[in-house]
Design a protein around this motif. Structure first.
Motif, PDB file in Angstrom:
ATOM      1  N   MET A   1       0.853  -1.194   0.000  1.00 24.22           N
ATOM      2  CA  MET A   1       0.000   0.000   0.000  1.00 24.22           C
ATOM      3  C   MET A   1       0.889   1.245   0.000  1.00 24.22           C
ATOM      4  SD  MET A   1      -2.821   1.118   2.768  1.00 24.22           S
ATOM      5  CE  MET A   1      -4.379   0.894   1.962  1.00 24.22           C
ATOM      6  N   ASN A   2       0.569   2.195  -0.816  1.00 26.82           N
ATOM      7  CA  ASN A   2       1.350   3.421  -0.936  1.00 26.82           C
ATOM      8  C   ASN A   2       0.822   4.455   0.053  1.00 26.82           C
ATOM      9  OD1 ASN A   2       2.854   5.566  -1.766  1.00 26.82           O
ATOM     10  ND2 ASN A   2       2.222   5.513  -3.890  1.00 26.82           N
ATOM     11  N   ASN A   3       1.687   4.945   0.938  1.00 28.12           N
ATOM     12  CA  ASN A   3       1.262   5.901   1.957  1.00 28.12           C
ATOM     13  C   ASN A   3       1.488   7.354   1.555  1.00 28.12           C
ATOM     14  OD1 ASN A   3       0.379   3.934   3.669  1.00 28.12           O
ATOM     15  ND2 ASN A   3       2.327   3.731   4.725  1.00 28.12           N
ATOM     16  N   GLU A   4       1.942   7.585   0.325  1.00 27.42           N
ATOM     17  CA  GLU A   4       2.174   8.947  -0.119  1.00 27.42           C
ATOM     18  C   GLU A   4       0.853   9.632  -0.458  1.00 27.42           C
ATOM     19  OE1 GLU A   4       5.111   9.681  -3.066  1.00 27.42           O
ATOM     20  OE2 GLU A   4       6.296   7.959  -2.431  1.00 27.42           O
ATOM     21  N   LEU A   5       0.741  10.886  -0.039  1.00 31.43           N
ATOM     22  CA  LEU A   5      -0.446  11.668  -0.368  1.00 31.43           C
ATOM     23  C   LEU A   5      -0.266  12.297  -1.743  1.00 31.43           C
ATOM     24  CD1 LEU A   5      -1.174  13.443   3.023  1.00 31.43           C
ATOM     25  CD2 LEU A   5      -2.362  11.511   2.041  1.00 31.43           C
ATOM     26  N   LYS A   6      -1.321  12.270  -2.542  1.00 30.30           N
ATOM     27  CA  LYS A   6      -1.302  12.885  -3.864  1.00 30.30           C
ATOM     28  C   LYS A   6      -1.935  14.268  -3.760  1.00 30.30           C
ATOM     29  CE  LYS A   6      -2.880   8.600  -5.125  1.00 30.30           C
ATOM     30  NZ  LYS A   6      -3.924   7.839  -5.702  1.00 30.30           N
ATOM     31  N   MET A   7      -1.430  15.186  -4.540  1.00 29.78           N
ATOM     32  CA  MET A   7      -1.984  16.529  -4.581  1.00 29.78           C
ATOM     33  C   MET A   7      -3.214  16.534  -5.492  1.00 29.78           C
ATOM     34  SD  MET A   7      -0.126  18.260  -2.701  1.00 29.78           S
ATOM     35  CE  MET A   7       1.121  19.463  -2.523  1.00 29.78           C
ATOM     36  N   ILE A   8      -4.225  17.263  -5.078  1.00 32.83           N
ATOM     37  CA  ILE A   8      -5.439  17.384  -5.888  1.00 32.83           C
ATOM     38  C   ILE A   8      -5.740  18.871  -6.089  1.00 32.83           C
ATOM     39  CG2 ILE A   8      -7.021  17.285  -3.927  1.00 32.83           C
ATOM     40  CD1 ILE A   8      -8.854  15.620  -5.803  1.00 32.83           C
ATOM     41  N   LYS A   9      -6.015  19.234  -7.316  1.00 31.80           N
ATOM     42  CA  LYS A   9      -6.351  20.621  -7.633  1.00 31.80           C
ATOM     43  C   LYS A   9      -7.851  20.838  -7.485  1.00 31.80           C
ATOM     44  CE  LYS A   9      -2.766  21.503 -11.028  1.00 31.80           C
ATOM     45  NZ  LYS A   9      -2.516  21.902 -12.420  1.00 31.80           N
ATOM     46  N   ILE A  10      -8.199  22.025  -7.028  1.00 34.29           N
ATOM     47  CA  ILE A  10      -9.604  22.431  -7.041  1.00 34.29           C
ATOM     48  C   ILE A  10      -9.844  23.020  -8.416  1.00 34.29           C
ATOM     49  CG2 ILE A  10     -11.341  23.931  -6.015  1.00 34.29           C
ATOM     50  CD1 ILE A  10     -10.481  21.856  -4.069  1.00 34.29           C
ATOM     51  N   LYS A  11     -10.545  22.278  -9.248  1.00 29.65           N
ATOM     52  CA  LYS A  11     -10.854  22.686 -10.618  1.00 29.65           C
ATOM     53  C   LYS A  11     -12.175  22.049 -10.998  1.00 29.65           C
ATOM     54  CE  LYS A  11      -8.707  18.888 -13.039  1.00 29.65           C
ATOM     55  NZ  LYS A  11      -8.041  18.526 -14.262  1.00 29.65           N
ATOM     56  N   PRO A  12     -12.757  22.416 -12.117  1.00 32.57           N
ATOM     57  CA  PRO A  12     -14.011  21.768 -12.526  1.00 32.57           C
ATOM     58  C   PRO A  12     -13.790  20.268 -12.769  1.00 32.57           C
ATOM     59  CG  PRO A  12     -13.692  23.802 -13.745  1.00 32.57           C
ATOM     60  CD  PRO A  12     -12.401  23.527 -13.012  1.00 32.57           C
ATOM     61  N   TYR A  13     -14.693  19.456 -12.227  1.00 31.17           N
ATOM     62  CA  TYR A  13     -14.634  18.009 -12.413  1.00 31.17           C
ATOM     63  C   TYR A  13     -15.994  17.509 -12.879  1.00 31.17           C
ATOM     64  CZ  TYR A  13     -10.220  17.625  -9.807  1.00 31.17           C
ATOM     65  OH  TYR A  13      -8.926  17.730  -9.406  1.00 31.17           O
TER      66      TYR A  13
ATOM     67  N   GLY B   1     -15.734  15.252   2.557  1.00 33.67           N
ATOM     68  CA  GLY B   1     -14.384  15.077   3.071  1.00 33.67           C
ATOM     69  C   GLY B   1     -13.411  14.905   1.923  1.00 33.67           C
ATOM     70  N   MET B   2     -12.142  15.108   2.206  1.00 32.32           N
ATOM     71  CA  MET B   2     -11.137  14.939   1.165  1.00 32.32           C
ATOM     72  C   MET B   2     -11.051  13.466   0.791  1.00 32.32           C
ATOM     73  SD  MET B   2      -9.956  17.757   0.148  1.00 32.32           S
ATOM     74  CE  MET B   2      -8.568  17.207  -0.811  1.00 32.32           C
ATOM     75  N   PRO B   3     -10.842  13.196  -0.493  1.00 33.05           N
ATOM     76  CA  PRO B   3     -10.687  11.794  -0.907  1.00 33.05           C
ATOM     77  C   PRO B   3      -9.482  11.169  -0.206  1.00 33.05           C
ATOM     78  CG  PRO B   3     -10.930  13.236  -2.814  1.00 33.05           C
ATOM     79  CD  PRO B   3     -10.763  14.107  -1.611  1.00 33.05           C
ATOM     80  N   GLN B   4      -9.551   9.864   0.005  1.00 32.54           N
ATOM     81  CA  GLN B   4      -8.465   9.146   0.654  1.00 32.54           C
ATOM     82  C   GLN B   4      -7.189   9.287  -0.163  1.00 32.54           C
ATOM     83  OE1 GLN B   4      -9.444   5.087   1.365  1.00 32.54           O
ATOM     84  NE2 GLN B   4      -7.497   4.623   2.322  1.00 32.54           N
ATOM     85  N   ASP B   5      -6.079   9.498   0.523  1.00 34.87           N
ATOM     86  CA  ASP B   5      -4.738   9.629  -0.087  1.00 34.87           C
ATOM     87  C   ASP B   5      -4.549  10.904  -0.902  1.00 34.87           C
ATOM     88  OD1 ASP B   5      -4.052   7.172   1.011  1.00 34.87           O
ATOM     89  OD2 ASP B   5      -4.619   6.059  -0.786  1.00 34.87           O
ATOM     90  N   TYR B   6      -5.431  11.898  -0.731  1.00 29.61           N
ATOM     91  CA  TYR B   6      -5.295  13.179  -1.424  1.00 29.61           C
ATOM     92  C   TYR B   6      -5.183  14.318  -0.440  1.00 29.61           C
ATOM     93  CZ  TYR B   6      -6.511  11.253  -6.007  1.00 29.61           C
ATOM     94  OH  TYR B   6      -6.522  10.561  -7.170  1.00 29.61           O
ATOM     95  N   MET B   7      -4.486  15.369  -0.866  1.00 27.96           N
ATOM     96  CA  MET B   7      -4.414  16.588  -0.081  1.00 27.96           C
ATOM     97  C   MET B   7      -4.361  17.777  -1.018  1.00 27.96           C
ATOM     98  SD  MET B   7      -0.516  16.551   1.302  1.00 27.96           S
ATOM     99  CE  MET B   7       0.157  18.162   1.051  1.00 27.96           C
ATOM    100  N   LEU B   8      -4.726  18.940  -0.517  1.00 25.71           N
ATOM    101  CA  LEU B   8      -4.663  20.161  -1.318  1.00 25.71           C
ATOM    102  C   LEU B   8      -3.231  20.671  -1.333  1.00 25.71           C
ATOM    103  CD1 LEU B   8      -7.888  21.918  -0.037  1.00 25.71           C
ATOM    104  CD2 LEU B   8      -7.547  20.844  -2.257  1.00 25.71           C
ATOM    105  N   PRO B   9      -2.826  21.296  -2.431  1.00 26.08           N
ATOM    106  CA  PRO B   9      -1.446  21.841  -2.500  1.00 26.08           C
ATOM    107  C   PRO B   9      -1.240  22.983  -1.531  1.00 26.08           C
ATOM    108  CG  PRO B   9      -2.655  22.250  -4.553  1.00 26.08           C
ATOM    109  CD  PRO B   9      -3.562  21.507  -3.644  1.00 26.08           C
TER     110      PRO B   9
END
Length: 69
Positions: free
Chosen positions: A1-13, A61-69
């Motif tokens: 399992m990868n414990n690194e957090l991925k960055m997520i942009k606030i943009k249109p989805y 809530g924030m998606p699992q394994d994601y964080m804001l920049p």
């Protein structure tokens, strides 16, 4: 399992992009958003706006394994 957090942009989805981010099917994300529809509002075409995406992340809530920049 990868414990690194991925960055997520606030943009249109789109709905399917949000489903991919939350690692669920489109039907499930649609059901999750239903109780918050008054606060989120209608999609503008195919995409949720930046403001709507902020509200979605706040409500679900924030998606699992994601964080804001």
């Amino acid at each position: 399992m990868n414990n690194e957090l991925k960055m997520i942009k606030i943009k249109p989805y789109s709905l399917s992009e949000l489903a991919d981010i939350y690692e669920v099917c489109a039907r499930t994300i649609k059901r999750w958003l239903l109780p918050h529809q008054n606060r989120i509002g209608q999609r503008q075409g195919r995409y949720y706006t930046v403001k709507q995406v902020e509200i979605i992340f706040e409500q679900l809530g924030m998606p699992q394994d994601y964080m804001l920049p």
